[in-house]
Write an enzyme that holds these catalytic residues in place. Structure first.
Site, PDB file in Angstrom:
ATOM      1  N   TYR A 108      46.369  42.738  46.991  1.00 18.04           N
ATOM      2  CA  TYR A 108      46.784  43.676  45.943  1.00 18.04           C
ATOM      3  C   TYR A 108      47.716  42.949  44.983  1.00 18.04           C
ATOM      4  O   TYR A 108      48.261  41.900  45.320  1.00 18.04           O
ATOM      5  CB  TYR A 108      47.419  44.950  46.524  1.00 18.04           C
ATOM      6  CG  TYR A 108      48.608  44.770  47.435  1.00 18.04           C
ATOM      7  CD1 TYR A 108      49.914  44.845  46.960  1.00 18.04           C
ATOM      8  CD2 TYR A 108      48.424  44.558  48.807  1.00 18.04           C
ATOM      9  CE1 TYR A 108      50.998  44.707  47.802  1.00 18.04           C
ATOM     10  CE2 TYR A 108      49.508  44.414  49.665  1.00 18.04           C
ATOM     11  CZ  TYR A 108      50.789  44.485  49.158  1.00 18.04           C
ATOM     12  OH  TYR A 108      51.863  44.355  49.996  1.00 18.04           O
ATOM     13  N   HIS A 165      49.193  38.248  47.560  1.00 23.22           N
ATOM     14  CA  HIS A 165      48.880  38.189  46.131  1.00 23.22           C
ATOM     15  C   HIS A 165      48.126  36.917  45.750  1.00 23.22           C
ATOM     16  O   HIS A 165      48.373  35.850  46.283  1.00 23.22           O
ATOM     17  CB  HIS A 165      50.165  38.266  45.309  1.00 23.22           C
ATOM     18  CG  HIS A 165      51.061  39.392  45.739  1.00 23.22           C
ATOM     19  ND1 HIS A 165      50.599  40.674  45.863  1.00 23.22           N
ATOM     20  CD2 HIS A 165      52.364  39.417  46.091  1.00 23.22           C
ATOM     21  CE1 HIS A 165      51.591  41.451  46.280  1.00 23.22           C
ATOM     22  NE2 HIS A 165      52.668  40.713  46.429  1.00 23.22           N
TER      23      HIS A 165
END
Ligand SMILES: *[C@@H]1O[C@H](CO)[C@@H](O)[C@H](O)[C@H]1NC(C)=O
Ligand SMILES: *[C@@H]1O[C@H](CO)[C@@H](O)[C@H](O)[C@H]1NC(C)=O
Ligand SMILES: *[C@@H]1O[C@H](CO)[C@@H](O)[C@H](O)[C@H]1NC(C)=O
Length: 313
Positions: free
Chosen positions: A242, A289
């Site tokens: 995400y 990430h």
């Protein structure tokens, strides 16, 4: 008499030439500044196409009681990010949130005459020695994230904070001029936000979190879970697990501002990665990430003059 009117004529000619030169330089300086600033400036068609493949002007940015519903697919994606550690009736939760916090259609005032200039200030060590403080504070909005302090760093990072994006694990006190902007990565984050301003009983997520922080309840904003999914799918092509807080902050600013100036992202000039307020080196890849991919999108945004990056020191 004749020589006197000749002199007057000469004075008029000289004055007009001087005025023309003065105006010419004024206008060319203005032209230079227009190129440099991106507020309402024209974008070339390639940049426009690139942006239109990513930017969705109808994306829900901030939650309210009317747009709070999420479809099952979004709900399942969002609750998988950090685990569904608690169960709650989401409809009831949204109702509780907006009986407590401002329930508005936030920042829906976009128009061709609005020129809202925003600074997005990351926490990179490249801010140290930059003397960007006054430039940052000259924006209409100054958006900071997580623990990034201003006290003691004003010359380089500025002193104004209109918005601060946090989640429970990164929360800190803020003054009454700052909007607390919650970035929720799980249901418990929304329950924590309610608890902070009521019972103060939640002090644990996957780690200890502050059960109470100073912030103005009437300035609380909540990023829509669907916005996080939109950033992930539309901007990051589902890279990583995400998006990072920094990346979400830039897309957030693209939605609520007309000019986006970005500070404190990336490495220092000698390629060191650390926060401006602490020494230890931070990991730039790995974790949830897609750091490299996020940085490449931010570089594209800058090269296409959609944002302005200030690279620091
Ligand atoms: C843009 O966002 C709206 C609202 O979430 C959605 O209905 C629409 O499908 C999105 N458009 C694109 C092209 O993804
Ligand atoms: C959530 O609560 C509402 C009433 O407050 C109810 O109508 C709805 O069915 C509940 N949803 C679930 C999934 O239990
Ligand atoms: C902020 O607002 C709260 C509640 O209105 C008030 O009690 C507090 O004194 C204010 N703090 C400052 C620094 O103005």
């Amino acid at each position: 008499m004749i020589s006197q009117s000749k002199i007057i004529l000469q004075i008029i000619v000289i004055a007009s030439v001087a005025l023309s030169i003065f105006l010419y330089y004024q206008l060319s300086i203005r032209g230079f500044l227009d190129d440099w600033c991106s507020c309402k400036c024209e974008m070339d068609s390639e940049a426009n196409l690139w942006l239109s493949e990513r930017y969705n002007r109808s994306a829900r940015v901030l939650m309210n009681s009317k747009n709070g519903a999420v479809d099952l697919e979004t709900f399942n994606w969002w609750t998988s990010l950090q685990g569904a550690s608690t169960v709650a009736n989401f409809t009831d939760l949204v109702e509780d949130l907006f009986s407590l916090f401002p329930d508005k259609d936030h920042y829906s005032d976009s128009s061709s005459s609005r020129c809202r200039r925003c600074a997005v200030v990351g926490n990179s060590g490249n801010l140290l020695g930059s003397r960007y403080g006054a430039l940052i504070d000259s924006n209409d909005f100054v958006i900071r994230m997580n623990e990034g302090p201003t006290a003691g760093f004003e010359r380089d990072v500025g002193s104004m904070t209109t918005h601060r994006l946090i989640y429970p694990e990164s929360a800190m006190d803020m003054d009454n001029n700052t909007h607390l902007v919650l970035l929720p990565f799980k249901i418990l984050d929304l329950q924590w936000l309610i608890s902070v301003f009521t019972t103060k009983h939640i002090d644990q997520t996957y780690m200890y979190v502050k059960p109470s922080i100073k912030a103005d309840k009437n300035k609380v904003l909540i990023v829509h879970p669907a916005f996080i999914k939109y950033v992930y799918e539309s901007w990051l092509q589902r890279q990583g697990k995400y998006p990072s807080t920094g990346f979400i902050s830039i897309v957030f600013a693209l939605h609520i501002c007309d000019e986006v100036n970005v500070f404190g992202f990336g490495a220092t000039s000698d390629n060191a990665w650390h926060h401006y307020f602490e020494d230890f080196v931070i990991g730039v890849n790995g974790g949830p990430h897609a750091g490299d991919f996020e940085r490449s999108v931010i570089t594209e945004l800058h090269q296409k003059q959609i944002i302005m990056m200030f690279k620091g020191w």
